[in-house]
Design a protein around this motif. Structure first.
Motif, mmCIF file in Angstrom:
data_model
loop_
_atom_site.group_PDB
_atom_site.id
_atom_site.type_symbol
_atom_site.label_atom_id
_atom_site.label_comp_id
_atom_site.label_asym_id
_atom_site.label_seq_id
_atom_site.Cartn_x
_atom_site.Cartn_y
_atom_site.Cartn_z
ATOM 1 N N ALA A 1 0.826 -1.220 0.000
ATOM 2 C CA ALA A 1 0.000 0.000 0.000
ATOM 3 C C ALA A 1 0.855 1.263 0.000
ATOM 4 N N LYS A 2 2.199 1.090 0.130
ATOM 5 C CA LYS A 2 3.131 2.232 0.173
ATOM 6 C C LYS A 2 2.773 3.203 1.290
ATOM 7 N N LEU A 3 2.768 2.671 2.491
ATOM 8 C CA LEU A 3 2.395 3.486 3.654
ATOM 9 C C LEU A 3 3.397 3.324 4.784
ATOM 10 N N VAL A 4 3.624 4.432 5.503
ATOM 11 C CA VAL A 4 4.445 4.371 6.719
ATOM 12 C C VAL A 4 3.467 4.359 7.893
ATOM 13 N N ARG A 5 3.499 3.255 8.662
ATOM 14 C CA ARG A 5 2.519 3.100 9.741
ATOM 15 C C ARG A 5 3.225 2.760 11.066
ATOM 16 N N ILE A 6 2.869 3.491 12.110
ATOM 17 C CA ILE A 6 3.451 3.169 13.427
ATOM 18 C C ILE A 6 2.790 1.904 13.976
ATOM 19 N N LEU A 7 3.429 1.305 14.983
ATOM 20 C CA LEU A 7 2.912 0.031 15.487
ATOM 21 C C LEU A 7 1.831 0.210 16.550
ATOM 22 N N HIS A 8 1.845 1.352 17.217
ATOM 23 C CA HIS A 8 0.829 1.607 18.243
ATOM 24 C C HIS A 8 0.731 3.127 18.482
ATOM 25 N N ASN A 9 -0.264 3.528 19.237
ATOM 26 C CA ASN A 9 -0.549 4.948 19.416
ATOM 27 C C ASN A 9 0.530 5.731 20.166
ATOM 28 N N TYR A 10 1.361 5.017 20.921
ATOM 29 C CA TYR A 10 2.344 5.733 21.744
ATOM 30 C C TYR A 10 3.733 5.793 21.097
ATOM 31 N N ALA A 11 3.786 5.373 19.864
ATOM 32 C CA ALA A 11 5.091 5.253 19.192
ATOM 33 C C ALA A 11 5.911 6.543 19.280
ATOM 34 N N PHE A 12 5.270 7.697 19.014
ATOM 35 C CA PHE A 12 6.021 8.963 18.994
ATOM 36 C C PHE A 12 6.286 9.499 20.401
ATOM 37 N N VAL A 13 5.427 9.109 21.336
ATOM 38 C CA VAL A 13 5.635 9.555 22.720
ATOM 39 C C VAL A 13 6.806 8.781 23.324
ATOM 40 N N GLU A 14 6.785 7.488 23.081
ATOM 41 C CA GLU A 14 7.860 6.627 23.613
ATOM 42 C C GLU A 14 9.222 7.061 23.111
ATOM 43 N N ASP A 15 9.270 7.323 21.818
ATOM 44 C CA ASP A 15 10.558 7.670 21.218
ATOM 45 C C ASP A 15 10.330 8.723 20.128
ATOM 46 N N PRO A 16 10.504 10.019 20.509
ATOM 47 C CA PRO A 16 10.209 11.093 19.542
ATOM 48 C C PRO A 16 11.128 11.089 18.319
ATOM 49 N N SER A 17 12.260 10.355 18.385
ATOM 50 C CA SER A 17 13.120 10.325 17.188
ATOM 51 C C SER A 17 12.384 9.652 16.025
ATOM 52 N N ARG A 18 11.297 8.935 16.352
ATOM 53 C CA ARG A 18 10.511 8.299 15.286
ATOM 54 C C ARG A 18 9.812 9.349 14.416
ATOM 55 N N LEU A 19 9.644 10.552 14.965
ATOM 56 C CA LEU A 19 9.056 11.640 14.148
ATOM 57 C C LEU A 19 10.029 11.966 13.004
ATOM 58 N N ILE A 20 11.300 12.050 13.369
ATOM 59 C CA ILE A 20 12.323 12.367 12.365
ATOM 60 C C ILE A 20 12.437 11.206 11.374
ATOM 61 N N ARG A 21 12.365 9.985 11.912
ATOM 62 C CA ARG A 21 12.462 8.802 11.054
ATOM 63 C C ARG A 21 11.278 8.732 10.094
ATOM 64 N N ALA A 22 10.097 9.075 10.605
ATOM 65 C CA ALA A 22 8.903 9.036 9.750
ATOM 66 C C ALA A 22 9.069 10.003 8.581
ATOM 67 N N SER A 23 9.574 11.208 8.881
ATOM 68 C CA SER A 23 9.774 12.201 7.811
ATOM 69 C C SER A 23 10.797 11.680 6.802
ATOM 70 N N ARG A 24 11.853 11.062 7.328
ATOM 71 C CA ARG A 24 12.930 10.594 6.450
ATOM 72 C C ARG A 24 12.429 9.488 5.505
ATOM 73 N N PHE A 25 11.728 8.501 6.048
ATOM 74 C CA PHE A 25 11.257 7.405 5.183
ATOM 75 C C PHE A 25 10.206 7.906 4.190
ATOM 76 N N ALA A 26 9.294 8.782 4.675
ATOM 77 C CA ALA A 26 8.251 9.301 3.776
ATOM 78 C C ALA A 26 8.907 10.068 2.627
ATOM 79 N N ALA A 27 9.967 10.837 2.955
ATOM 80 C CA ALA A 27 10.644 11.623 1.910
ATOM 81 C C ALA A 27 11.433 10.717 0.963
ATOM 82 N N ARG A 28 12.083 9.712 1.521
ATOM 83 C CA ARG A 28 12.900 8.853 0.667
ATOM 84 C C ARG A 28 12.061 8.002 -0.296
ATOM 85 N N PHE A 29 11.017 7.385 0.265
ATOM 86 C CA PHE A 29 10.235 6.464 -0.577
ATOM 87 C C PHE A 29 9.087 7.167 -1.307
#
Ligand code: ATP
Length: 543
Positions: A157-185
């Motif tokens: 489906a070409k989607l970036v999906r977190i595993l659960h609702n607290y993904a960004f709270v637990e580890d905010p570096s995932r926000l940066i990672r989400a932007s990076r993967f969305a931009a790359r792919f």
């Protein structure tokens, strides 16, 4: 079950395949289960280039350091807290080996509590579904894909999906990672992921990012194929200043960076594999202060990368100096120097060289001199039977190339004089035509082997090409390297001929038909003795 091992082997480069085997063997010998995980599995399925290999072992990979070093891998760094080993495997394959673990995030902004875990539990602590897959490398289950969050469907489906609702709270570096993967792919965030992303951004969770995560994400940025695009997105999202407070795209040497990536691609097309990450970091931080760059450097988990970046300019200066010195006085010497230099240094210098002479030499190395390489083999090499089958061929070809680079071997005589000593002996001449009773004997139907061992009727006709015949001992002796023999081979027509035909051509030159009686005598001797041998046979037949 889909055969992921087949797909893996198809998608990995030969060096990466060797890397997988190596890690698999070392882990197996240590009694640890091992899995290919993270981005490598994702990219095997997506078809995107596989940039590095992530492995997860059930056990402590830090215990395997010595084994890896013995096998030729370079340890780039180690993280005791998370049980991660950063390696460069033989063939410049970047790899990361982590311990299968559970991470319990008890307090925002604090490192998680880490405990060892099964592979499935390990996949649950990951960032996005497409990164939460593992491929077993263990006997019995080798090739089994573990995909508890249906990452394969999100790839589809070409989607970036977190595993659960607290993904960004637990580890905010995932926000940066989400932007990076969305931009790359060029994949959007899945709807709920996007909502969580926006809310995390609004609530400024990013301020809880750890220094370790900052260092890790800066390093990942350096491995991107289009770092300029990623850094622009980071700036837009507000992540660039999180990585370093004064970092903006204005601090990036954009020209240098795009030149670097262009030259890197050219080198890749030529078969080099320069690791551009140190140079990428150099250009990304070009206009930051020395202190800011040093602070960034300190946070990078791979120490070898940090050091390579730090020493880049000094090493480039050294190479530049050598390129203007005696060591590079001729094109051939320059070629040797640049061929033995580290590709990443050549890449960096190609983009940054200020001295015209240095820039020109690198340019020639990439363009003009490669055209000269196309001229090997010379037609005279084929003519003298200096073919790739000869053990000395690579050395001769290399020497020819070096001489051509230096403008030598211009005339045919010069080329022949250089090549002659390397020419192999010409193929042995076939036995001479039979005459008299011997020939008659040959005409009598004989067992297959006997027929093969004597020249046929055609051999009688003067000047006609002889059919193939085994080499008599005496003829083999004649084939030993002799000046005359080389000359005979040189005198053959320019167009390459097959060895058998060529033998015939040489034979014709060697056996003058009427004039040179001694030569004829010498060469017809074995035939006479052959006919003499056949005499008793004839007689016994008559009786
Ligand atoms: P690429 O190397 O192509 O950028 P990758 O997915 O391999 O992508 P890495 O940064 O090398 O990215 O991380 C390896 C794996 O480790 C990821 O695929 C992911 O499963 C996991 N990972 C990395 N960072 C995090 C994080 N902050 N939270 C959870 N899992 C993470």
């Amino acid at each position: 079950m889909a055969d992921y091992i087949y797909t893996m082997e198809l998608r990995l480069t030969p060096s990466q395949q060797k890397g997988v085997t190596l890690v698999q063997d070392i882990a197996r010998n240590a009694g640890m289960n091992v899995y290919l995980t993270g981005g490598a599995v994702r990219d095997i399925i997506t078809g995107f280039p596989i940039r590095d290999l992530d492995f997860t072992v059930q056990g402590n990979p830090l215990k395997l350091q010595k084994d890896f070093e013995r096998s030729g891998a370079v340890i780039g760094g180690a993280d005791d807290y998370f049980g991660t080993l950063y390696l460069t495997l033989p063939g410049s394959v970047r790899a990361e080996i982590s311990s299968a673990r559970l991470e319990r995030h008890e307090k925002t902004g604090k490192p998680p509590v880490v405990t060892s875990a099964t592979i499935i539990e390990d996949l649950r602590r990951r960032d996005f579904s497409v990164n939460a897959m593992a491929l077993s490398l263990n006997p019995g289950s080798r090739g089994l894909l573990m995909d508890p969050f249906n990452g394969a469907a999100d790839i589809e489906a070409k989607l970036v999906r977190i595993l659960h609702n607290y993904a960004f709270v637990e580890d905010p570096s995932r926000l940066i990672r989400a932007s990076r993967f969305a931009a790359r792919f060029h994949w959007p965030l899945e709807e709920r992921t996007q909502a969580r992303y926006d809310s995390a951004k609004e609530n400024n969770y990013i301020e809880y990012i750890t220094d370790r995560a900052i260092g890790y994400e800066i390093e990942q940025l350096a491995y991107e194929d289009d770092p300029l695009n990623i850094i622009r997105i980071f700036e837009k999202e507000g992540w660039l200043k999180v990585l370093s407070p004064h970092w903006t795209t204005a601090k990036v040497d954009t020209n240098g960076l795009s030149q670097l990536m262009k030259t890197r691609q050219q080198m890749v097309d030529m078969g080099y594999a320069p690791a551009p990450a140190p140079a990428v970091l150099h250009f990304l931080t070009e206009r930051l202060s020395e202190k800011e760059s040093t602070d960034i450097r300190k946070m990078i988990p791979r120490r070898d990368l940090a050091e390579a970046w730090r020493d880049l300019e000094d090493h480039a200066k050294e190479l530049s100096k050598r390129l203007t010195g005696k060591e590079a006085a001729t094109p051939s010497r320059t070629w040797k120097l640049l061929s033995s230099a580290r590709p990443e240094m050549v890449l960096f210098l190609a983009v940054t060289a200020r001295q015209q002479a240095v820039a020109q030499k690198i340019k020639n190395f990439f363009t003009k001199w490669r055209e000269v390489q196309q001229k090997v083999p010379l037609p005279e090499m084929t003519e003298l039977l200096i073919t790739p089958q000869l053990p000395q061929y690579p050395k001769v070809a290399e020497d020819v190339f070096m001489l051509l680079l230096d403008g030598k071997l211009r005339s045919r005589t010069e080329r022949l004089n250089f090549l002659k000593p390397f020419a192999p002996p010409p193929p042995p001449p076939p036995p001479p035509p039979r005459r008299g009773r011997g020939a008659k004997a040959a005409a009598v139907p004989a067992p297959a082997q006997a027929v093969a061992s004597v020249p046929g009727k055609a051999g009688k006709k003067k000047g006609k090409l002889e059919p193939a015949a085994p080499v008599p001992a005496k003829a083999a002796e004649l084939a030993k390297p002799q000046k005359g023999a080389v000359r005979a081979a040189v005198a053959t027509p320019k167009t390459p001929v097959a060895p058998q035909k060529k033998a015939a051509v040489i034979e014709r030159k060697h056996v003058p038909e009427k004039k040179s009686a001694p030569a004829k005598k010498a060469l017809t001797k074995p035939a006479k003795s052959a006919s003499a041998k056949s005499k008793p046979k004839q007689k016994s037949k008559k009786h």
